[in-house]
Design a protein around this motif. Structure first.
Motif, PDB file in Angstrom:
ATOM      1  N   GLY A  94       0.817  -1.215   0.000  1.00 21.18           N
ATOM      2  CA  GLY A  94       0.000   0.000   0.000  1.00 21.18           C
ATOM      3  C   GLY A  94       0.846   1.257   0.000  1.00 21.18           C
ATOM      4  N   ALA A  95       1.928   1.236   0.754  1.00 15.89           N
ATOM      5  CA  ALA A  95       2.823   2.396   0.787  1.00 15.89           C
ATOM      6  C   ALA A  95       3.490   2.613  -0.569  1.00 15.89           C
ATOM      7  N   ALA A  96       3.818   1.526  -1.243  1.00 17.29           N
ATOM      8  CA  ALA A  96       4.486   1.624  -2.541  1.00 17.29           C
ATOM      9  C   ALA A  96       3.526   2.043  -3.657  1.00 17.29           C
ATOM     10  N   THR A  97       2.248   1.708  -3.524  1.00 22.30           N
ATOM     11  CA  THR A  97       1.315   1.936  -4.619  1.00 22.30           C
ATOM     12  C   THR A  97       0.254   2.994  -4.358  1.00 22.30           C
ATOM     13  N   ALA A  98      -0.013   3.316  -3.095  1.00 19.10           N
ATOM     14  CA  ALA A  98      -1.112   4.238  -2.812  1.00 19.10           C
ATOM     15  C   ALA A  98      -0.660   5.456  -2.000  1.00 19.10           C
ATOM     16  N   SER A  99      -0.149   5.227  -0.800  1.00 20.33           N
ATOM     17  CA  SER A  99       0.215   6.340   0.081  1.00 20.33           C
ATOM     18  C   SER A  99       1.295   5.890   1.057  1.00 20.33           C
ATOM     19  N   LYS A 100       2.319   6.705   1.192  1.00 16.63           N
ATOM     20  CA  LYS A 100       3.410   6.394   2.136  1.00 16.63           C
ATOM     21  C   LYS A 100       2.894   6.295   3.570  1.00 16.63           C
ATOM     22  N   LYS A 101       1.804   6.976   3.860  1.00 10.89           N
ATOM     23  CA  LYS A 101       1.194   6.962   5.187  1.00 10.89           C
ATOM     24  C   LYS A 101       0.862   5.534   5.635  1.00 10.89           C
ATOM     25  N   ILE A 102       0.496   4.676   4.697  1.00  9.05           N
ATOM     26  CA  ILE A 102       0.111   3.297   5.013  1.00  9.05           C
ATOM     27  C   ILE A 102       1.262   2.540   5.667  1.00  9.05           C
ATOM     28  N   LEU A 103       2.472   2.900   5.333  1.00 12.46           N
ATOM     29  CA  LEU A 103       3.638   2.253   5.937  1.00 12.46           C
ATOM     30  C   LEU A 103       3.619   2.427   7.455  1.00 12.46           C
ATOM     31  N   PHE A 104       3.231   3.598   7.907  1.00 15.53           N
ATOM     32  CA  PHE A 104       3.237   3.896   9.338  1.00 15.53           C
ATOM     33  C   PHE A 104       1.938   3.489  10.030  1.00 15.53           C
ATOM     34  N   VAL A 105       0.828   3.528   9.294  1.00 13.28           N
ATOM     35  CA  VAL A 105      -0.470   3.199   9.879  1.00 13.28           C
ATOM     36  C   VAL A 105      -0.694   1.687   9.942  1.00 13.28           C
ATOM     37  N   GLN A 106      -0.201   0.957   8.952  1.00 15.19           N
ATOM     38  CA  GLN A 106      -0.479  -0.475   8.872  1.00 15.19           C
ATOM     39  C   GLN A 106       0.769  -1.333   9.060  1.00 15.19           C
ATOM     40  N   ALA A 107       1.808  -1.082   8.276  1.00  9.86           N
ATOM     41  CA  ALA A 107       2.976  -1.974   8.300  1.00  9.86           C
ATOM     42  C   ALA A 107       3.765  -1.866   9.605  1.00  9.86           C
ATOM     43  N   LEU A 108       3.985  -0.671  10.101  1.00 10.81           N
ATOM     44  CA  LEU A 108       4.767  -0.508  11.327  1.00 10.81           C
ATOM     45  C   LEU A 108       4.096  -1.165  12.534  1.00 10.81           C
ATOM     46  N   PRO A 109       2.797  -0.915  12.786  1.00  6.96           N
ATOM     47  CA  PRO A 109       2.160  -1.626  13.905  1.00  6.96           C
ATOM     48  C   PRO A 109       2.201  -3.147  13.730  1.00  6.96           C
ATOM     49  N   GLY A 110       2.026  -3.608  12.499  1.00 12.42           N
ATOM     50  CA  GLY A 110       2.114  -5.044  12.238  1.00 12.42           C
ATOM     51  C   GLY A 110       3.499  -5.590  12.535  1.00 12.42           C
ATOM     52  N   ALA A 111       4.527  -4.838  12.165  1.00 15.21           N
ATOM     53  CA  ALA A 111       5.904  -5.276  12.411  1.00 15.21           C
ATOM     54  C   ALA A 111       6.220  -5.294  13.908  1.00 15.21           C
ATOM     55  N   LEU A 112       5.742  -4.296  14.634  1.00 12.63           N
ATOM     56  CA  LEU A 112       5.962  -4.272  16.084  1.00 12.63           C
ATOM     57  C   LEU A 112       5.262  -5.454  16.758  1.00 12.63           C
ATOM     58  N   ALA A 113       4.030  -5.727  16.339  1.00 16.95           N
ATOM     59  CA  ALA A 113       3.305  -6.864  16.897  1.00 16.95           C
ATOM     60  C   ALA A 113       3.986  -8.173  16.544  1.00 16.95           C
ATOM     61  N   LEU A 114       4.460  -8.305  15.309  1.00 18.86           N
ATOM     62  CA  LEU A 114       5.158  -9.526  14.899  1.00 18.86           C
ATOM     63  C   LEU A 114       6.419  -9.724  15.716  1.00 18.86           C
ATOM     64  N   ALA A 115       7.182  -8.670  15.921  1.00 22.87           N
ATOM     65  CA  ALA A 115       8.393  -8.776  16.734  1.00 22.87           C
ATOM     66  C   ALA A 115       8.061  -9.238  18.148  1.00 22.87           C
ATOM     67  N   ALA A 116       6.992  -8.692  18.724  1.00 17.95           N
ATOM     68  CA  ALA A 116       6.590  -9.096  20.065  1.00 17.95           C
ATOM     69  C   ALA A 116       6.143 -10.553  20.106  1.00 17.95           C
ATOM     70  N   VAL A 117       5.431 -10.987  19.086  1.00 16.52           N
ATOM     71  CA  VAL A 117       4.978 -12.378  19.018  1.00 16.52           C
ATOM     72  C   VAL A 117       6.197 -13.314  18.924  1.00 16.52           C
ATOM     73  N   LEU A 118       7.128 -12.970  18.063  1.00 20.09           N
ATOM     74  CA  LEU A 118       8.316 -13.823  17.879  1.00 20.09           C
ATOM     75  C   LEU A 118       9.178 -13.876  19.130  1.00 20.09           C
ATOM     76  N   LEU A 119       9.182 -12.796  19.909  1.00 17.36           N
ATOM     77  CA  LEU A 119       9.979 -12.758  21.131  1.00 17.36           C
ATOM     78  C   LEU A 119       9.264 -13.359  22.343  1.00 17.36           C
ATOM     79  N   SER A 120       7.967 -13.647  22.181  1.00 19.57           N
ATOM     80  CA  SER A 120       7.221 -14.191  23.330  1.00 19.57           C
ATOM     81  C   SER A 120       7.361 -15.703  23.453  1.00 19.57           C
TER      82      SER A 120
END
Length: 120
Positions: A94-120
């Motif tokens: 979405g960030a690459a094709t629609a809006s850079k904002k999506i990187l921070f609204v969707q991908a970043l929270p997903g990455a933080l949650a994934l990191a927490a899941v992998l570390l749990s």
């Protein structure tokens, strides 16, 4: 760390429920047009596409909820890894094709949650 993983994943799931509601039910309404910066005529012309996007966001939320129900550190962990990975890919695309904002609204929270899941 497990509680952090659960909270972050739940927030990502709720975010996708919110996006589903915006895209499926409020796309042509002032709230949806404002959220996505849409002109009324474009919103009306693209409402079927937006509803489809909303449905996919609902599938992401449902997968995350399923993983949480199964247990973030137990049987649900592979589900969470998969669906959070999908959230990240969708956000990057979405960030690459629609809006850079999506990187921070969707991908970043997903990455933080994934990191927490992998570390749990």
């Amino acid at each position: 760390m497990q509680m952090v993983a659960i909270v972050l994943t739940a927030l990502v799931a709720l975010l996708h429920v919110y996006i589903l509601v915006l895209e499926m039910f409020f796309w042509t309404k002032p709230m949806g047009r404002k959220a996505f910066g849409l002109k009324p005529d474009f919103a009306e012309q693209s409402k079927a596409l937006a509803a489809n996007q909303g449905l996919y966001n609902g599938f992401l939320a449902a997968g995350l909820a399923w993983g949480l129900i199964q247990g973030a550190a137990g049987a649900g962990k592979p589900w969470l890894v998969f669906f959070l990975g999908c959230v990240i890919v969708a956000g990057v695309f979405g960030a690459a094709t629609a809006s850079k904002k999506i990187l921070f609204v969707q991908a970043l929270p997903g990455a933080l949650a994934l990191a927490a899941v992998l570390l749990s």
